[in-house]
Write an enzyme that holds these catalytic residues in place. Structure first.
Site, mmCIF file in Angstrom:
data_model
loop_
_atom_site.group_PDB
_atom_site.id
_atom_site.type_symbol
_atom_site.label_atom_id
_atom_site.label_comp_id
_atom_site.label_asym_id
_atom_site.label_seq_id
_atom_site.Cartn_x
_atom_site.Cartn_y
_atom_site.Cartn_z
ATOM 1 N N GLU A 114 0.890 -1.177 0.000
ATOM 2 C CA GLU A 114 0.000 0.000 0.000
ATOM 3 C C GLU A 114 0.914 1.209 0.000
ATOM 4 O O GLU A 114 1.873 1.256 0.787
ATOM 5 C CB GLU A 114 -0.892 -0.004 1.250
ATOM 6 C CG GLU A 114 -1.684 1.287 1.440
ATOM 7 C CD GLU A 114 -2.455 1.330 2.767
ATOM 8 O OE1 GLU A 114 -2.912 0.273 3.237
ATOM 9 O OE2 GLU A 114 -2.561 2.440 3.326
ATOM 10 N N GLU B 273 -1.206 11.489 3.899
ATOM 11 C CA GLU B 273 -2.244 11.387 4.929
ATOM 12 C C GLU B 273 -2.015 12.529 5.899
ATOM 13 O O GLU B 273 -0.874 12.934 6.141
ATOM 14 C CB GLU B 273 -2.159 10.066 5.686
ATOM 15 C CG GLU B 273 -2.528 8.861 4.848
ATOM 16 C CD GLU B 273 -2.440 7.583 5.666
ATOM 17 O OE1 GLU B 273 -3.479 7.142 6.178
ATOM 18 O OE2 GLU B 273 -1.330 7.046 5.806
#
Ligand SMILES: [Ca+2]
Ligand SMILES: [Ca+2]
Ligand SMILES: [Ca+2]
Length: 393
Positions: free
Chosen positions: A274, A279
């Protein structure tokens, strides 16, 4: 018993005395003033007139002078309406009502319904109402307000050509590029595996002014937001990826720009990897993270890098979040500056799954293990505004 009899006699006497004298000299009581509430849509240009009607319970032979004010409720003076302080108005003998105009500032920007307060603070020859009445400005807009200010990426890189981009210039999401992922992950992955609180829905995403906007809302005790994925439509291996975005903030707010493997050739998460391009945890609005998740599972091994803005936070203007992704190496950048590098050489005997095809995910989560849940300081709605996703190879 005797005392009661005495009081009764006195009461009769008072009533008699009063009725006798009013016929001779007592004036008629002052009439009562009342004001009707006004609830109206805001309008989109100039000002909108909100008309308050002041009514006397009966006409009098004397002029009635009222003093009134219009003050802030949730609506703000100047920005939302024109305040009035201690204005006088005369209701002439024989008249029983007057209209008073309050100007509401109209625009095309979405706001909550807002209120202001119309109060008669003083009245001569009439009785003023004891409380003010509410003027309610009903929102009639869908656009949100934001500026395009902030960093913008170059639109060419030496040795690279643009392989694909979505500039979000249409009136709706380009479904040739994206699919919605709706719901709350249940029953298979409730809370999307992170105890997130939001339910994703298509109407929390809209396009405006060349931007794709995801709106996180509080709806009663629950939250809604949106998530899109390019799986099955746009997948990439390597390249320079630029995503220009303006981020939301607040405790429990968790925007993400990330990638998942199109074909999980090494098996289920986290074995096929991933890539988290960006973020942000809303309680640290000046800090973004770039992360790789991988490893044999369960749980993931991580390489986690972070970047702190020298001043301001990521909600105040646009920034560009980038990956420089090559065979055996990934670098994370903010506004063209590298802040983290991960190389296959650092993986040792651990499988390196990042030389494969990955697809994009853009979502705005609310709550969850990492950011924690929203609290009383978190304001809604919150917006993640994405200007473009560009892939150069
Ligand atoms: Ca409007
Ligand atoms: Ca408005
Ligand atoms: Ca754009």
């Amino acid at each position: 018993m005797k005392r009661v009899v005495l009081v009764a006699i006195m009461a009769v006497s008072v009533v008699y005395g009063c009725s006798k004298s009013s016929g001779d000299t007592m004036p008629a009581p002052d009439p009562t003033l009342s004001v009707g509430v006004v609830t109206q849509v805001e309008g989109n240009m100039g000002t909108t007139n909100f008309e308050f009607v002041v009514t006397l319970s009966s006409a009098t032979t004397k002029p009635v002078t009222i003093t009134y004010s219009v003050e802030e409720g949730s609506a703000k003076a100047v920005e939302d309406f024109v305040a009035i302080a201690d204005q006088n108005l005369v209701i002439q003998p024989g008249e029983t009502s007057k209209k008073i105009n309050v100007s509401v500032v109209a625009d095309d920007i979405k706001e909550p319904d807002e209120t202001f307060v119309f109060t008669i603070t003083k009245a001569v020859n009439a009785k003023a109402p004891s409380t003010g009445v509410i003027g309610t400005i009903i929102n009639d807009d869908t656009k949100i307000a934001f500026s395009n200010a902030g960093y913008d990426a170059p639109n060419a890189y030496p040795g690279y050509t643009l392989a694909w981009s979505d500039e979000f210039n249409g009136s709706g999401l380009n479904m040739a590029n994206w699919s919605f992922q709706n719901g709350n992950g249940c029953p298979n992955l409730c809370g999307w595996g992170n105890n997130e609180l939001e339910t994703y829905a298509e109407n929390n995403l809209f396009l405006q002014d060349g931007k794709m906007i995801i709106e996180a809302r509080r709806e009663g005790s629950s939250y809604t937001s949106a998530k899109i994925i390019s799986s099955g439509k746009k997948k990439f291996k390597f390249g320079r990826i630029d995503i220009r975005a303006k981020l939301p903030k607040g405790k429990g707010i968790w925007p993400a720009l990330w990638m998942m493997p199109e074909s999980s050739v090494y098996g289920g998460w986290p074995r096929s990897g991933e890539i988290d391009i960006m973020e942000l945890l809303g309680h640290e609005p000046n800090k973004t993270y770039g992360t790789l998740h991988y490893g044999p599972g369960p749980g993931s091994t991580q390489i986690n890098k972070s970047f702190v803005l020298p001043s301001g936070d990521f909600s105040s203007e646009f920034h560009v979040f980038s990956l420089d992704w090559k065979q055996d190496q990934i670098q994370w950048l903010v506004d063209g500056n590298v802040f983290g590098t991960a190389s296959k050489a650092n993986f040792g005997s651990t499988n390196y799954p990042f030389n494969e095809q990955f697809y994009f995910i853009i979502n705005l989560a609310v709550g969850g293990q990492w950011p924690g849940n929203p609290d009383a300081t978190t304001t809604f709605p919150q917006w993640m505004i994405v200007d473009y996703v560009r892939v150069y190879q």
